[in-house]
Design a protein around this motif. Structure first.
Motif, PDB file in Angstrom:
ATOM      1  N   PHE A  23       0.808  -1.203   0.000  1.00 29.29           N
ATOM      2  CA  PHE A  23       0.000   0.000   0.000  1.00 29.29           C
ATOM      3  C   PHE A  23       0.847   1.262   0.000  1.00 29.29           C
ATOM      4  O   PHE A  23       2.037   1.234   0.275  1.00 29.29           O
ATOM      5  CB  PHE A  23      -0.983   0.010   1.180  1.00 29.29           C
ATOM      6  N   THR A  24       0.184   2.345  -0.312  1.00 22.98           N
ATOM      7  CA  THR A  24       0.797   3.666  -0.305  1.00 22.98           C
ATOM      8  C   THR A  24       0.093   4.495   0.759  1.00 22.98           C
ATOM      9  O   THR A  24      -1.132   4.554   0.782  1.00 22.98           O
ATOM     10  CB  THR A  24       0.633   4.354  -1.672  1.00 22.98           C
ATOM     11  N   ALA A  25       0.852   5.096   1.641  1.00 28.47           N
ATOM     12  CA  ALA A  25       0.291   5.953   2.688  1.00 28.47           C
ATOM     13  C   ALA A  25       0.615   7.403   2.369  1.00 28.47           C
ATOM     14  O   ALA A  25       1.645   7.707   1.780  1.00 28.47           O
ATOM     15  CB  ALA A  25       0.881   5.569   4.042  1.00 28.47           C
ATOM     16  N   ASP A  26      -0.292   8.281   2.757  1.00 27.81           N
ATOM     17  CA  ASP A  26      -0.019   9.705   2.595  1.00 27.81           C
ATOM     18  C   ASP A  26      -0.584  10.461   3.793  1.00 27.81           C
ATOM     19  O   ASP A  26      -1.211   9.884   4.667  1.00 27.81           O
ATOM     20  CB  ASP A  26      -0.572  10.254   1.279  1.00 27.81           C
ATOM     21  N   SER A  27      -0.335  11.743   3.825  1.00 25.78           N
ATOM     22  CA  SER A  27      -0.798  12.594   4.907  1.00 25.78           C
ATOM     23  C   SER A  27      -1.432  13.833   4.291  1.00 25.78           C
ATOM     24  O   SER A  27      -0.740  14.824   4.040  1.00 25.78           O
ATOM     25  CB  SER A  27       0.377  12.968   5.816  1.00 25.78           C
ATOM     26  N   PRO A  28      -2.744  13.777   4.021  1.00 17.62           N
ATOM     27  CA  PRO A  28      -3.392  14.880   3.320  1.00 17.62           C
ATOM     28  C   PRO A  28      -3.193  16.249   3.968  1.00 17.62           C
ATOM     29  O   PRO A  28      -3.048  17.242   3.279  1.00 17.62           O
ATOM     30  CB  PRO A  28      -4.876  14.493   3.323  1.00 17.62           C
ATOM     31  N   ARG A  38       7.398   6.384   5.789  1.00 14.30           N
ATOM     32  CA  ARG A  38       7.978   5.156   6.359  1.00 14.30           C
ATOM     33  C   ARG A  38       7.090   3.941   6.094  1.00 14.30           C
ATOM     34  O   ARG A  38       7.577   2.828   5.931  1.00 14.30           O
ATOM     35  CB  ARG A  38       8.162   5.318   7.872  1.00 14.30           C
ATOM     36  N   LEU A  39       5.778   4.133   6.086  1.00 15.48           N
ATOM     37  CA  LEU A  39       4.862   3.013   5.889  1.00 15.48           C
ATOM     38  C   LEU A  39       4.589   2.711   4.419  1.00 15.48           C
ATOM     39  O   LEU A  39       4.235   1.590   4.066  1.00 15.48           O
ATOM     40  CB  LEU A  39       3.533   3.301   6.595  1.00 15.48           C
ATOM     41  N   SER A  40       4.731   3.692   3.570  1.00 18.67           N
ATOM     42  CA  SER A  40       4.426   3.522   2.151  1.00 18.67           C
ATOM     43  C   SER A  40       5.286   2.420   1.528  1.00 18.67           C
ATOM     44  O   SER A  40       6.477   2.332   1.790  1.00 18.67           O
ATOM     45  CB  SER A  40       4.688   4.842   1.419  1.00 18.67           C
ATOM     46  N   GLY A  41       4.654   1.583   0.724  1.00 21.31           N
ATOM     47  CA  GLY A  41       5.371   0.520   0.046  1.00 21.31           C
ATOM     48  C   GLY A  41       5.472  -0.764   0.841  1.00 21.31           C
ATOM     49  O   GLY A  41       5.983  -1.762   0.344  1.00 21.31           O
ATOM     50  N   ARG A  42       4.976  -0.776   2.059  1.00 20.43           N
ATOM     51  CA  ARG A  42       5.016  -1.995   2.873  1.00 20.43           C
ATOM     52  C   ARG A  42       3.852  -2.902   2.505  1.00 20.43           C
ATOM     53  O   ARG A  42       2.837  -2.457   1.976  1.00 20.43           O
ATOM     54  CB  ARG A  42       4.972  -1.649   4.359  1.00 20.43           C
ATOM     55  N   ALA A  43       4.003  -4.170   2.801  1.00 22.28           N
ATOM     56  CA  ALA A  43       2.943  -5.145   2.543  1.00 22.28           C
ATOM     57  C   ALA A  43       2.254  -5.489   3.860  1.00 22.28           C
ATOM     58  O   ALA A  43       2.907  -5.687   4.885  1.00 22.28           O
ATOM     59  CB  ALA A  43       3.537  -6.406   1.929  1.00 22.28           C
ATOM     60  N   LEU A  44       0.937  -5.560   3.829  1.00 24.58           N
ATOM     61  CA  LEU A  44       0.165  -5.908   5.009  1.00 24.58           C
ATOM     62  C   LEU A  44       0.263  -7.416   5.230  1.00 24.58           C
ATOM     63  O   LEU A  44       0.032  -8.197   4.309  1.00 24.58           O
ATOM     64  CB  LEU A  44      -1.289  -5.494   4.796  1.00 24.58           C
ATOM     65  N   VAL A  45       0.624  -7.844   6.444  1.00 21.94           N
ATOM     66  CA  VAL A  45       0.789  -9.275   6.725  1.00 21.94           C
ATOM     67  C   VAL A  45      -0.328  -9.831   7.597  1.00 21.94           C
ATOM     68  O   VAL A  45      -0.407 -11.030   7.812  1.00 21.94           O
ATOM     69  CB  VAL A  45       2.164  -9.577   7.383  1.00 21.94           C
ATOM     70  N   GLY A  46      -1.184  -8.983   8.122  1.00 18.01           N
ATOM     71  CA  GLY A  46      -2.275  -9.462   8.957  1.00 18.01           C
ATOM     72  C   GLY A  46      -3.102  -8.297   9.467  1.00 18.01           C
ATOM     73  O   GLY A  46      -2.749  -7.142   9.260  1.00 18.01           O
ATOM     74  N   VAL A  47      -4.181  -8.634  10.118  1.00 13.30           N
ATOM     75  CA  VAL A  47      -5.023  -7.640  10.778  1.00 13.30           C
ATOM     76  C   VAL A  47      -5.408  -8.249  12.120  1.00 13.30           C
ATOM     77  O   VAL A  47      -5.832  -9.398  12.189  1.00 13.30           O
ATOM     78  CB  VAL A  47      -6.283  -7.316   9.954  1.00 13.30           C
ATOM     79  N   LEU A  62       9.745  -5.765  -0.847  1.00 13.06           N
ATOM     80  CA  LEU A  62      10.980  -6.248  -1.461  1.00 13.06           C
ATOM     81  C   LEU A  62      11.101  -5.652  -2.841  1.00 13.06           C
ATOM     82  O   LEU A  62      10.197  -5.829  -3.656  1.00 13.06           O
ATOM     83  CB  LEU A  62      10.963  -7.782  -1.551  1.00 13.06           C
ATOM     84  N   PRO A  63      12.122  -4.932  -3.176  1.00 15.22           N
ATOM     85  CA  PRO A  63      13.245  -4.525  -2.326  1.00 15.22           C
ATOM     86  C   PRO A  63      12.811  -3.470  -1.321  1.00 15.22           C
ATOM     87  O   PRO A  63      11.765  -2.843  -1.498  1.00 15.22           O
ATOM     88  CB  PRO A  63      14.242  -3.943  -3.331  1.00 15.22           C
ATOM     89  N   PRO A  64      13.623  -3.246  -0.249  1.00 11.06           N
ATOM     90  CA  PRO A  64      13.257  -2.263   0.764  1.00 11.06           C
ATOM     91  C   PRO A  64      13.002  -0.889   0.140  1.00 11.06           C
ATOM     92  O   PRO A  64      13.739  -0.451  -0.725  1.00 11.06           O
ATOM     93  CB  PRO A  64      14.467  -2.224   1.693  1.00 11.06           C
ATOM     94  N   VAL A  65      11.940  -0.259   0.595  1.00 14.04           N
ATOM     95  CA  VAL A  65      11.594   1.063   0.096  1.00 14.04           C
ATOM     96  C   VAL A  65      12.563   2.105   0.645  1.00 14.04           C
ATOM     97  O   VAL A  65      13.026   2.978  -0.064  1.00 14.04           O
ATOM     98  CB  VAL A  65      10.139   1.413   0.490  1.00 14.04           C
TER      99      VAL A  65
END
Length: 85
Positions: A23-28, A38-47, A62-65
Motif C-alpha cells: 500500500f501507499t500511505a499519505d498525509s493529506p 515510512r509506511l508507504s510501500g510496505r505489505a500488510l501481513v495481517g489484521v 521487497l526490495p526495501p523502500v
C-alpha cells in the motif's frame, strides 16, 4: 464509539481485502508526512483486533523502500470518537 464486535468484524473484512497487498500511505494535511513515507510501500501481513483496537502489521516491501528501514511495523487506526492512547 464502535463496540468490540464491530472492530472484530472490520478486522475480518480488512484481512480478506488487504492482507498480502502493498500500500501507499499519505498525509493529506501534512502532519504525518514522515510517518506516511515510512509506511508507504510496505505489505500488510495481517489484521489484529484487540478489544476496541485494530492493528495492521506490515513487513518491508521487497526490495526495501527505505534503506535501513525496520523489518516490520504496525499501523494502529483510531476511528472517529476513539482517541488514540
Amino acid at each position: 464509539m464502535p463496540e468490540g464486535n464491530i472492530i472484530h468484524r472490520l478486522a475480518r473484512v480488512h484481512h480478506r481485502w488487504l492482507v498480502g497487498r502493498q500500500f501507499t500511505a499519505d498525509s493529506p494535511q501534512g502532519r504525518f508526512t514522515q510517518d506516511a513515507r515510512r509506511l508507504s510501500g510496505r505489505a500488510l501481513v495481517g489484521v489484529e483486533a484487540h478489544g476496541k483496537h485494530l492493528f495492521h502489521p506490515t513487513r518491508a516491501a521487497l526490495p526495501p523502500v527505505l534503506p535501513g528501514a525496520p523489518p516490520g511495523q504496525a499501523l494502529s487506526i483510531s476511528l472517529p470518537g476513539c482517541p488514540a492512547r
